[in-house]
Scaffold this active site. Structure first.
Site, PDB file in Angstrom:
ATOM      1  CB  SER A 204     -12.110   7.373  -5.760  1.00  0.00           C
ATOM      2  OG  SER A 204     -10.930   7.964  -5.237  1.00  0.00           O
TER       3      SER A 204
ATOM      4  CB  SER B  51      -8.425  10.176  -4.238  1.00  0.00           C
ATOM      5  OG  SER B  51      -7.910   8.976  -3.732  1.00  0.00           O
TER       6      SER B  51
ATOM      7  CB  THR C  78      -6.765   3.083  -7.093  1.00  0.00           C
ATOM      8  OG1 THR C  78      -7.180   2.031  -6.235  1.00  0.00           O
ATOM      9  CG2 THR C  78      -7.947   3.574  -7.914  1.00  0.00           C
TER      10      THR C  78
ATOM     11  CE  LYS D 108      -2.670   0.916  -5.707  1.00  0.00           C
ATOM     12  NZ  LYS D 108      -2.634   0.544  -4.284  1.00  0.00           N
TER      13      LYS D 108
ATOM     14  N   GLY E 201      -1.179 -11.856   3.239  1.00  0.00           N
ATOM     15  CA  GLY E 201      -1.392 -11.349   1.883  1.00  0.00           C
ATOM     16  C   GLY E 201      -0.068 -10.992   1.234  1.00  0.00           C
TER      17      GLY E 201
ATOM     18  N   GLY F 155      -0.007  -9.246  -2.087  1.00  0.00           N
ATOM     19  CA  GLY F 155      -0.295  -8.424  -3.265  1.00  0.00           C
ATOM     20  C   GLY F 155       0.543  -7.151  -3.233  1.00  0.00           C
ATOM     21  N   GLY F 156       0.141  -6.184  -4.051  1.00  0.00           N
ATOM     22  CA  GLY F 156       0.894  -4.931  -4.156  1.00  0.00           C
ATOM     23  C   GLY F 156       0.975  -4.195  -2.828  1.00  0.00           C
TER      24      GLY F 156
ATOM     25  CG  ASN G 244      -0.622 -14.596  -0.573  1.00  0.00           C
ATOM     26  OD1 ASN G 244      -1.616 -14.005  -0.139  1.00  0.00           O
ATOM     27  ND2 ASN G 244      -0.403 -14.728  -1.875  1.00  0.00           N
TER      28      ASN G 244
ATOM     29  N   GLY H  60      -8.170   0.408   7.749  1.00  0.00           N
ATOM     30  CA  GLY H  60      -7.232   1.051   6.837  1.00  0.00           C
ATOM     31  C   GLY H  60      -7.590   2.472   6.408  1.00  0.00           C
TER      32      GLY H  60
END
Ligand code: NDP
Length: 272
Positions: free
Chosen positions: A14, A16, A61, A65, A126, A128-129, A150, A239
């Site tokens: 990560s 972050s 993450t 979530k 997609g 997803g979340g 999707n 991204g």
């Protein structure tokens, strides 16, 4: 010192902690920001313990979530729309607020790249979340329409069912193989690039776009970006800017300061 954590599994790689420490330094604040790997069954009790120990907030993450969503006492509208939480605000009175900053991270990055959304046809691949989380922020920019496709079409249909009444632009869904026509902006929110796979969409559709955005990122262009470029798409974006953007929005929620993102984005890219 105010304490923060990013929680996930895996979490070793990560970025972050580095991003948030840079934000703190740049805004003359002193915080501690660590990372924690948990098992699903440990999540709720760990968060409560961290909060009792003075923890002020967490980034959440994969794969937590949805459990973070269930744990929060109060949810922002964008977390409700996403059905997922990537930011927890831990209040001193013991209450927990859940938010989702992924969509803001995406929209901010598109704007930083001067990608026009207003009045444009948008395709999201997609369901997803991450796809869910970006529908409301994108819809606020008034695109002409948003289509969600999707592999498991039912999940795309469910997003339309859940969110259609919350937005005032046309929102529809279809299977990957049924996508046709032209789109101005195509956003790949699948995790396919992480395993070097491409979503099974007709090449003509991808080639019709002015911009293809991949929420995934790596030390080089993703296979989706390379595919789009080969098909003649002029602008392809990964991204990484979304990652820094969602972190900046979390930092703002916790610290009430909006950090600058450009320098840190360049630093992180140079370290990939
Ligand atoms: P989810 O696991 O919730 O959803 C994954 C999605 O990818 C599903 O729609 C799934 O389809 C689809 N998918 C996976 N493999 C394939 C494949 N081979 N072909 C077609 N579709 C596929 O993940 P998230 O929504 O949370 O995240 C999705 C991606 O976005 C990940 O790459 C993640 O790293 C990235 N992300 C990036 C962020 C950033 O800041 N840059 C923030 C959040 C996410 P199905 O439903 O059929 O299984």
């Amino acid at each position: 010192m105010d304490k923060y954590l990013v929680i996930g599994n895996p979490i070793e790689h990560s970025k972050s902690p580095f991003i948030h420490q840079q934000f703190a330094q740049a805004s003359n604040q002193v915080i501690s920001y660590g990372k924690k790997k948990l098992e699903l069954e440990e999540f709720a009790s760990f968060i409560k313990m961290f909060q009792r120990d003075g923890g002020k907030g967490c980034n959440i993450t994969v794969p937590f979530k949805e459990v973070a969503f269930k744990l929060a006492d109060e949810l922002s509208d964008r977390a409700k729309a996403a059905g997922a939480v990537n930011t927890l605000i831990l209040n001193e009175d013991g209450s927990i607020i859940g938010d989702n900053t992924d969509g803001q991270g995406l929209v901010g990055d598109l704007q930083n790249h001067q990608v026009e959304i207003t009045n444009q046809r948008i395709l999201i691949i997609g369901a997803g979340g991450a796809a869910r989380g970006c529908i409301l922020p994108l819809a606020k920019l008034k695109p002409k329409e948003i289509v969600i496709c999707n592999r498991t079409v039912e999940k795309a249909q469910q997003i339309v069912t859940d969110l259609d009444s919350h937005i005032d632009i046309p929102l529809s869904s279809c299977a990957l193989s049924d996508v046709s026509g032209t789109f101005d902006v195509i956003i790949n929110s699948t995790s396919a690039s992480l395993s070097n796979h491409l979503p099974a969409i007709c090449s003509e559709v991808i080639g019709s776009a002015k911009c293809c955005y991949d929420m995934a990122y790596g030390d080089s262009e993703t296979c989706f970006m390379i595919w789009a470029k080969d098909l003649g798409v002029k602008q392809t974006i990964d991204g990484l800017g979304m990652l820094v953007g969602q972190a900046a929005e979390s930092f703002r929620l916790w610290r009430n300061v909006t950090p600058a993102t450009e320098d840190i984005l360049q630093t992180i890219r140079s370290q990939l």
